[in-house]
Design an enzyme around this catalytic site. Structure first.
Site, PDB file in Angstrom:
ATOM      1  N   VAL A  13      -3.310   3.861 -11.816  1.00 16.76           N
ATOM      2  CA  VAL A  13      -1.928   3.817 -12.295  1.00 16.76           C
ATOM      3  C   VAL A  13      -1.161   2.586 -11.789  1.00 16.76           C
ATOM      4  CG1 VAL A  13      -1.137   5.436 -10.504  1.00 16.76           C
ATOM      5  CG2 VAL A  13       0.191   5.171 -12.559  1.00 16.76           C
ATOM      6  N   ARG A  34     -14.055  -0.836 -10.232  1.00 10.97           N
ATOM      7  CA  ARG A  34     -15.360  -0.319  -9.784  1.00 10.97           C
ATOM      8  C   ARG A  34     -16.093   0.359 -10.933  1.00 10.97           C
ATOM      9  NH1 ARG A  34     -16.133   4.798  -5.801  1.00 10.97           N
ATOM     10  NH2 ARG A  34     -14.656   5.610  -7.319  1.00 10.97           N
ATOM     11  N   VAL A  75      -6.660  -0.745  -4.869  1.00 10.95           N
ATOM     12  CA  VAL A  75      -7.601   0.378  -4.860  1.00 10.95           C
ATOM     13  C   VAL A  75      -7.195   1.367  -3.781  1.00 10.95           C
ATOM     14  CG1 VAL A  75      -9.521  -0.998  -5.755  1.00 10.95           C
ATOM     15  CG2 VAL A  75      -9.173  -0.837  -3.278  1.00 10.95           C
ATOM     16  N   LYS A  76      -7.877   2.484  -3.754  1.00  8.86           N
ATOM     17  CA  LYS A  76      -7.581   3.520  -2.765  1.00  8.86           C
ATOM     18  C   LYS A  76      -7.629   2.914  -1.362  1.00  8.86           C
ATOM     19  CE  LYS A  76      -9.369   7.979  -1.561  1.00  8.86           C
ATOM     20  NZ  LYS A  76     -10.605   8.725  -1.543  1.00  8.86           N
ATOM     21  N   ALA A  77      -6.644   3.238  -0.542  1.00  9.72           N
ATOM     22  CA  ALA A  77      -6.596   2.673   0.812  1.00  9.72           C
ATOM     23  C   ALA A  77      -7.786   3.160   1.635  1.00  9.72           C
ATOM     24  CB  ALA A  77      -5.285   3.070   1.479  1.00  9.72           C
ATOM     25  N   SER A 129       6.051  -0.876  -3.637  1.00  8.70           N
ATOM     26  CA  SER A 129       6.679   0.443  -3.740  1.00  8.70           C
ATOM     27  C   SER A 129       7.393   0.625  -5.066  1.00  8.70           C
ATOM     28  CB  SER A 129       7.691   0.631  -2.609  1.00  8.70           C
ATOM     29  OG  SER A 129       8.333   1.874  -2.771  1.00  8.70           O
ATOM     30  N   GLY A 130       7.500   1.873  -5.468  1.00 11.85           N
ATOM     31  CA  GLY A 130       8.229   2.189  -6.695  1.00 11.85           C
ATOM     32  C   GLY A 130       7.399   3.023  -7.652  1.00 11.85           C
ATOM     33  N   LYS A 183       6.207  -1.619   4.922  1.00 10.63           N
ATOM     34  CA  LYS A 183       6.008  -0.625   3.847  1.00 10.63           C
ATOM     35  C   LYS A 183       5.812   0.775   4.450  1.00 10.63           C
ATOM     36  CE  LYS A 183       5.052   1.070  -0.295  1.00 10.63           C
ATOM     37  NZ  LYS A 183       4.305   2.275  -0.240  1.00 10.63           N
ATOM     38  N   HIS A 186       9.121   2.023   5.445  1.00 10.35           N
ATOM     39  CA  HIS A 186       9.803   2.432   4.211  1.00 10.35           C
ATOM     40  C   HIS A 186       9.368   3.855   3.839  1.00 10.35           C
ATOM     41  CE1 HIS A 186       9.304   3.227  -0.092  1.00 10.35           C
ATOM     42  NE2 HIS A 186      10.442   2.595  -0.279  1.00 10.35           N
ATOM     43  N   ASN A 187       8.070   4.103   3.872  1.00  9.67           N
ATOM     44  CA  ASN A 187       7.586   5.432   3.484  1.00  9.67           C
ATOM     45  C   ASN A 187       8.053   6.502   4.464  1.00  9.67           C
ATOM     46  OD1 ASN A 187       6.209   3.876   1.611  1.00  9.67           O
ATOM     47  ND2 ASN A 187       4.413   5.169   1.648  1.00  9.67           N
ATOM     48  N   GLU A 190      11.443   7.262   3.626  1.00 11.72           N
ATOM     49  CA  GLU A 190      11.397   8.060   2.385  1.00 11.72           C
ATOM     50  C   GLU A 190      11.143   9.546   2.725  1.00 11.72           C
ATOM     51  OE1 GLU A 190       8.682   6.368  -0.627  1.00 11.72           O
ATOM     52  OE2 GLU A 190       7.864   8.374  -0.832  1.00 11.72           O
ATOM     53  N   TYR A 191      10.237   9.808   3.652  1.00 14.11           N
ATOM     54  CA  TYR A 191       9.984  11.193   4.085  1.00 14.11           C
ATOM     55  C   TYR A 191      11.295  11.806   4.601  1.00 14.11           C
ATOM     56  CZ  TYR A 191       4.782  11.347   4.298  1.00 14.11           C
ATOM     57  OH  TYR A 191       3.449  11.396   4.025  1.00 14.11           O
ATOM     58  N   HIS A 451       6.197  11.082  41.541  1.00 13.86           N
ATOM     59  CA  HIS A 451       6.321  10.005  40.553  1.00 13.86           C
ATOM     60  C   HIS A 451       7.492   9.070  40.850  1.00 13.86           C
ATOM     61  CE1 HIS A 451       3.069  11.393  38.109  1.00 13.86           C
ATOM     62  NE2 HIS A 451       3.567  12.600  38.038  1.00 13.86           N
TER      63      HIS A 451
HETATM   64  P1  NBP Z   1      -5.772   5.325  -6.294  1.00 11.15           P
HETATM   65  O1  NBP Z   1      -5.257   5.297  -4.913  1.00 11.15           O
HETATM   66  O2  NBP Z   1      -6.096   6.634  -6.907  1.00 11.15           O
HETATM   67  O3  NBP Z   1      -7.108   4.415  -6.346  1.00 11.15           O
HETATM   68  C1  NBP Z   1      -7.819   4.262  -7.527  1.00 11.15           C
HETATM   69  C2  NBP Z   1      -8.604   2.975  -7.525  1.00 11.15           C
HETATM   70  O4  NBP Z   1      -9.436   2.905  -6.360  1.00 11.15           O
HETATM   71  C3  NBP Z   1      -9.541   2.909  -8.729  1.00 11.15           C
HETATM   72  O5  NBP Z   1      -9.652   1.574  -9.130  1.00 11.15           O
HETATM   73  C4  NBP Z   1     -10.834   3.413  -8.137  1.00 11.15           C
HETATM   74  O6  NBP Z   1     -11.965   2.990  -8.838  1.00 11.15           O
HETATM   75  C5  NBP Z   1     -10.796   2.766  -6.785  1.00 11.15           C
HETATM   76  N1  NBP Z   1     -11.699   3.368  -5.813  1.00 11.15           N
HETATM   77  C6  NBP Z   1     -11.786   4.626  -5.346  1.00 11.15           C
HETATM   78 BR1  NBP Z   1     -10.683   6.008  -5.824  1.00 11.15          BR
HETATM   79  N2  NBP Z   1     -12.749   4.816  -4.460  1.00 11.15           N
HETATM   80  C7  NBP Z   1     -13.336   3.614  -4.373  1.00 11.15           C
HETATM   81  C8  NBP Z   1     -14.435   3.155  -3.616  1.00 11.15           C
HETATM   82  N3  NBP Z   1     -15.077   3.942  -2.768  1.00 11.15           N
HETATM   83  N4  NBP Z   1     -14.794   1.860  -3.744  1.00 11.15           N
HETATM   84  C9  NBP Z   1     -14.135   1.058  -4.591  1.00 11.15           C
HETATM   85  N5  NBP Z   1     -13.087   1.438  -5.340  1.00 11.15           N
HETATM   86  C10 NBP Z   1     -12.687   2.709  -5.231  1.00 11.15           C
HETATM   87  O7  NBP Z   1      -4.846   4.515  -7.305  1.00 11.15           O
HETATM   88  P2  NBP Z   1      -3.276   4.238  -7.350  1.00 11.15           P
HETATM   89  O8  NBP Z   1      -2.515   5.517  -7.288  1.00 11.15           O
HETATM   90  O9  NBP Z   1      -3.090   3.307  -8.479  1.00 11.15           O
HETATM   91  O10 NBP Z   1      -2.990   3.464  -5.995  1.00 11.15           O
HETATM   92  C11 NBP Z   1      -3.543   2.196  -5.670  1.00 11.15           C
HETATM   93  C12 NBP Z   1      -3.059   1.827  -4.278  1.00 11.15           C
HETATM   94  O11 NBP Z   1      -1.634   1.714  -4.316  1.00 11.15           O
HETATM   95  C13 NBP Z   1      -3.359   2.873  -3.204  1.00 11.15           C
HETATM   96  O12 NBP Z   1      -3.566   2.247  -1.975  1.00 11.15           O
HETATM   97  C14 NBP Z   1      -2.103   3.689  -3.147  1.00 11.15           C
HETATM   98  O13 NBP Z   1      -1.928   4.345  -1.888  1.00 11.15           O
HETATM   99  C15 NBP Z   1      -1.050   2.624  -3.382  1.00 11.15           C
HETATM  100  N6  NBP Z   1       0.217   3.108  -3.939  1.00 11.15           N
HETATM  101  C16 NBP Z   1       0.232   4.098  -4.871  1.00 11.15           C
HETATM  102  C17 NBP Z   1       1.452   4.526  -5.406  1.00 11.15           C
HETATM  103  C18 NBP Z   1       1.512   5.621  -6.453  1.00 11.15           C
HETATM  104  O14 NBP Z   1       2.632   6.042  -6.767  1.00 11.15           O
HETATM  105  N7  NBP Z   1       0.402   6.056  -7.028  1.00 11.15           N
HETATM  106  C19 NBP Z   1       2.632   3.925  -4.968  1.00 11.15           C
HETATM  107  C20 NBP Z   1       2.576   2.890  -4.043  1.00 11.15           C
HETATM  108  C21 NBP Z   1       1.348   2.494  -3.540  1.00 11.15           C
HETATM  109  P3  NBP Z   1     -12.624   3.963  -9.956  1.00 11.15           P
HETATM  110  O15 NBP Z   1     -11.770   3.779 -11.165  1.00 11.15           O
HETATM  111  O16 NBP Z   1     -13.983   3.422 -10.103  1.00 11.15           O
HETATM  112  O17 NBP Z   1     -12.571   5.364  -9.423  1.00 11.15           O
END
Ligand code: NBP
Length: 482
Positions: A13, A34, A75-77, A129-130, A183, A186-187, A190-191, A451
């Site tokens: 997303v 991926r 990608v996923k953190a 963020s957002g 960041k 910030h989070n 936000e909590y 102490h």
């Molecule tokens: P996700 O955090 O759900 O990550 C999805 C992406 O990570 C896909 O491209 C997926 O590939 C890849 N991925 C995964 Br899952 N496991 C993997 C692995 N083992 N090796 C390589 N790639 C892998 O997506 P997101 O919600 O778009 O968030 C992306 C980043 O932005 C995250 O760090 C998230 O914490 C941060 N973030 C999210 C938001 C939010 O509102 N969603 C807001 C702010 C920041 P695949 O397609 O092959 O599964």
């Protein structure tokens, strides 16, 4: 001939929406994922008719990038970030830049920055963020890392970022993990904001208001000093109805909160640095307590509280809640900036607090009118040691104080948990205390563990020990502070 201004890996997303945003601003973006099939799904779906270049391998992806190559990961953190860093490094050259835009832990970013730089490349760890909406139409972007990298991404990032009063909600934060630290904070804030709103909701419920009535109250609050994204969405959430049952949507949602860790990291960092981030800590624990649903249901049958009902003037009480929320919010932000100052000292970052407030002013979840006031406070020549001491906030807390105390008293009388409202008030009372009961605490520590303590009638830094029982020796423990 490479055409792409930047490449982005991670088409979930955040990635998809940020890429479309970059495309809208005239940048050519190469994308990879991926699961490679998602590249084609994107090109034939959301990215149809754009200039976005799809790649089906890392080689193809890197070959599409102009020099210096800018490779952004969304990608996923955690481990996926390390995995992609390892995958792209062999294809990059000195001066190329790897950017991690996910919610990575700042400790990981410090480590990765050092590692990537040791390979002759540049690294940026940036908060974005957002959520979905922000990524698509203007997020708040908080980059930090290798300072030389900033000039190469500045135009792209500032173009796609949200704007507040015409200024981009994106600026260089500092070295290595500074962007992700900001960041994370910030989070954490936000909590805190979300927990405060939930406590206001809980009190409104306790005095018999319906979700529709609450929505009206939030709508009104949103026209004043509480004007913010979170108040606005709460107004809409409380007005929403469940299509299946016709009930208020909020009433059919189970009361167990999830979390992804950034609030917890903020709390851990505060504990490590000895900063009293009480409100964010309570907000994280409130989520933990909510998650113990089964235990709570069982306990609710056994543990009794007061049987009181609210008897006062409801409209007046709602206004008290508004003021309590505002005062508590000031405490939360004061604590958040205390943490940033401590982190800056710990990690040697030269943080621009006014710039950070501006970055949070638009595009992100905590965006609010209020952050404009914080920006103003930090834009003055003399930087305040604490936001609470800035005349605007000092006077706001003074005005709200009586209402704030009434709300906490009423919550205690009704048995409604308000950990954020009450801990914020306790912090305020603690911070403004010239003398706290820590004198007794030091005596206890000296009694059982030798102490030592300092004396009120002797210079700071001189330590004393008393043989409290008459049977102890004169050997003392080493002194330390947390
Ligand atoms: P996700 O955090 O759900 O990550 C999805 C992406 O990570 C896909 O491209 C997926 O590939 C890849 N991925 C995964 Br899952 N496991 C993997 C692995 N083992 N090796 C390589 N790639 C892998 O997506 P997101 O919600 O778009 O968030 C992306 C980043 O932005 C995250 O760090 C998230 O914490 C941060 N973030 C999210 C938001 C939010 O509102 N969603 C807001 C702010 C920041 P695949 O397609 O092959 O599964």
């Amino acid at each position: 001939m490479p055409q792409a201004d930047i490449g982005l890996i991670g088409l979930a997303v955040m990635g998809q929406n940020l890429v479309l945003n970059m495309n809208d601003h005239g940048f050519t973006v190469a994308v990879f994922n991926r699961t490679v099939s998602k590249v084609d799904d994107f090109l034939t779906g959301g990215a149809k008719g754009t200039n976005i270049i799809g790649a089906h391998s890392i080689e193809e992806f890197v070959a599409a990038l102009k020099h210096p190559r800018r490779v952004m990961l969304l990608v996923k953190a955690g481990q996926p970030v390390d995995a992609f860093i390892e995958k792209v490094i062999p294809h990059l050259e000195a001066g190329d830049i790897i950017i991690d835009g996910g919610n990575s832990n700042y400790n990981d970013t410090i480590r990765r920055c050092e590692y990537v730089e040791s390979r002759g490349l540049l690294y940026i760890g940036t908060g974005v963020s957002g959520g979905e909406e922000g990524a698509r139409h203007g997020p708040s972007i908080m980059p930090g890392g290798s300072p030389d990298a900033w000039q190469h991404v500045k135009d792209i990032f500032q173009a796609v970022a949200a704007k507040a009063d015409g200024a981009p909600c994106c600026d260089w934060v500092g070295e290595n993990g500074a962007g992700h630290y900001v960041k994370m904070t910030h989070n954490g804030i936000e909590y805190g904001d979300m927990q405060l709103i939930c406590e206001a909701y809980s009190l409104m419920k306790a005095v018999g208001m319906t979700p529709a009535e609450m929505s009206e109250a939030f709508a009104e609050w949103n026209t004043g000093e509480l004007d913010s994204y979170l108040i606005e969405i709460t107004r809409d959430i409380l007005a929403a109805r469940d299509p299946e049952t016709g009930q208020a949507m909020v009433d059919v949602i189970l009361d167990t909160a999830g979390q992804k860790g950034t609030g917890k990291w903020t709390g851990i960092s505060a504990l490590e640095m000895g900063m009293p981030l009480t409100l964010i800590g309570e907000a994280v624990f409130a989520r933990c307590l909510s998650a113990l649903k089964d235990e709570r249901v069982a306990a609710s049958e056994k543990l009794r509280g007061p049987k009181r009902t609210f008897k006062g003037d409801r409209a007046k009480f709602v206004e008290d809640i508004r003021q309590a929320l505002y005062a508590s919010k000031i405490i939360s932000y004061a604590q958040g900036f205390m943490l940033l100052r401590a982190a800056a000292a710990e990690y040697g970052w030269n943080l621009n607090y006014g710039g950070i407030a501006l970055m949070w002013r638009g595009g992100c979840i905590i965006r609010s009118q209020f952050l404009g006031r914080i920006k103003d406070a930090y834009s003055k020549k003399t930087q305040p040691t604490n936001l609470l001491l800035v005349p605007y906030f000092r006077s706001a807390v003074r005005k709200a104080q009586s209402a704030w105390r009434r709300v906490v008293v009423q919550a205690v009388r009704l048995g409604v948990p308000v950990p954020a409202f009450s801990s914020a008030l306790a912090f305020y009372d603690g911070y403004r205390s010239e003398r706290l009961p820590a004198n007794l605490l030091q005596a206890q520590r000296d009694y059982f563990g030798a102490h030592t303590y300092e004396r009120t009638d002797k210079p700071r830094g001189e330590f004393f020990h008393t043989d409290w029982t008459g049977t102890g020796g004169d050997t003392t423990a080493s002194t330390y502070t947390a």
